[in-house]
Design a protein around this motif. Sequence first.
Motif, short mmCIF file in Angstrom:
data_model
loop_
_atom_site.label_atom_id
_atom_site.label_comp_id
_atom_site.label_asym_id
_atom_site.label_seq_id
_atom_site.Cartn_x
_atom_site.Cartn_y
_atom_site.Cartn_z
N TRP A 172 0.84 -1.20 0.00
CA TRP A 172 0.00 0.00 0.00
C TRP A 172 0.88 1.26 0.00
CZ3 TRP A 172 -4.13 0.98 4.37
CH2 TRP A 172 -4.94 2.03 4.01
N VAL A 173 1.83 1.30 0.92
CA VAL A 173 2.73 2.46 1.01
C VAL A 173 3.63 2.53 -0.22
CG1 VAL A 173 4.66 3.42 2.33
CG2 VAL A 173 2.65 2.53 3.53
N GLY A 174 4.09 1.40 -0.70
CA GLY A 174 4.97 1.38 -1.86
C GLY A 174 4.28 1.90 -3.12
N ALA A 175 3.04 1.49 -3.33
CA ALA A 175 2.31 1.98 -4.50
C ALA A 175 2.11 3.49 -4.43
CB ALA A 175 0.96 1.27 -4.61
N THR A 176 1.85 3.98 -3.23
CA THR A 176 1.69 5.43 -3.05
C THR A 176 3.03 6.13 -3.28
OG1 THR A 176 -0.03 5.00 -1.42
CG2 THR A 176 0.89 7.21 -1.47
N ALA A 177 4.09 5.59 -2.71
CA ALA A 177 5.41 6.24 -2.82
C ALA A 177 5.93 6.24 -4.25
CB ALA A 177 6.40 5.53 -1.90
N VAL A 178 5.65 5.22 -5.02
CA VAL A 178 6.12 5.17 -6.40
C VAL A 178 5.32 6.12 -7.28
CG1 VAL A 178 6.19 3.66 -8.43
CG2 VAL A 178 7.09 2.87 -6.26
N SER A 179 4.03 6.26 -7.00
CA SER A 179 3.18 7.08 -7.86
C SER A 179 3.43 8.58 -7.69
CB SER A 179 1.72 6.77 -7.61
OG SER A 179 1.36 7.15 -6.30
N LEU A 180 3.89 9.03 -6.54
CA LEU A 180 4.08 10.47 -6.32
C LEU A 180 5.16 11.07 -7.22
CD1 LEU A 180 3.64 10.60 -2.46
CD2 LEU A 180 2.11 11.56 -4.18
N PRO A 181 6.39 10.54 -7.24
CA PRO A 181 7.38 11.13 -8.16
C PRO A 181 7.03 10.92 -9.63
CG PRO A 181 8.32 9.25 -7.00
CD PRO A 181 6.98 9.50 -6.42
N TYR A 182 6.36 9.83 -9.94
CA TYR A 182 5.93 9.62 -11.32
C TYR A 182 4.95 10.71 -11.74
CZ TYR A 182 3.78 7.62 -15.44
OH TYR A 182 3.31 7.43 -16.70
N GLY A 183 4.01 11.02 -10.87
CA GLY A 183 3.05 12.08 -11.18
C GLY A 183 3.72 13.44 -11.30
N TYR A 184 4.69 13.70 -10.45
CA TYR A 184 5.40 14.97 -10.52
C TYR A 184 6.16 15.09 -11.84
CZ TYR A 184 8.19 18.98 -9.10
OH TYR A 184 8.76 20.22 -9.03
N ALA A 185 6.85 14.02 -12.21
CA ALA A 185 7.61 14.03 -13.46
C ALA A 185 6.69 14.16 -14.67
CB ALA A 185 8.46 12.77 -13.57
N ALA A 186 5.54 13.54 -14.61
CA ALA A 186 4.60 13.61 -15.73
C ALA A 186 4.01 15.00 -15.89
CB ALA A 186 3.49 12.58 -15.54
N GLY A 187 3.99 15.78 -14.83
CA GLY A 187 3.40 17.11 -14.89
C GLY A 187 4.37 18.24 -15.14
N ILE A 188 5.65 17.94 -15.29
CA ILE A 188 6.64 19.01 -15.51
C ILE A 188 6.43 19.68 -16.86
CG2 ILE A 188 9.09 19.44 -15.89
CD1 ILE A 188 9.68 17.48 -13.65
N ARG A 189 6.26 18.91 -17.89
CA ARG A 189 6.13 19.47 -19.24
C ARG A 189 4.90 20.37 -19.38
NH1 ARG A 189 9.28 19.52 -24.03
NH2 ARG A 189 7.82 19.83 -25.72
#
Length: 105
Positions: free
Chosen positions: A51-68
Amino acid sequence: RFATLRCLRRRSGRGSRTMVLLTPPKYTVINPNPTNVDVVMNFSMMDMAKWVGATAVSLPYGYAAGIRPKIPVQSMCTAGLIGFSAGYLLAYQQSWGRLVGRVPN
């Protein structure tokens, strides 16, 4: 594993539904008809880690996806919510499977 389970739902009592599994469980049945509280109370440390791992992995992915498109915080929050929900559902599925004898304890 869970997508291939064949089951029927039938009414028992006052509007409640129970699941009738057509294939017998392979492992020891702890609770044949667990409630939501029973399933959440049965979360193991591995379930919590998923549960924590899925949350932790998705946060930086979402940040990186929103940079552009210049919306990193909003996309990080959205991805975090999706990861949080996916991790919870994965942990819930494993815990339910252990209670009804579908997954080894």
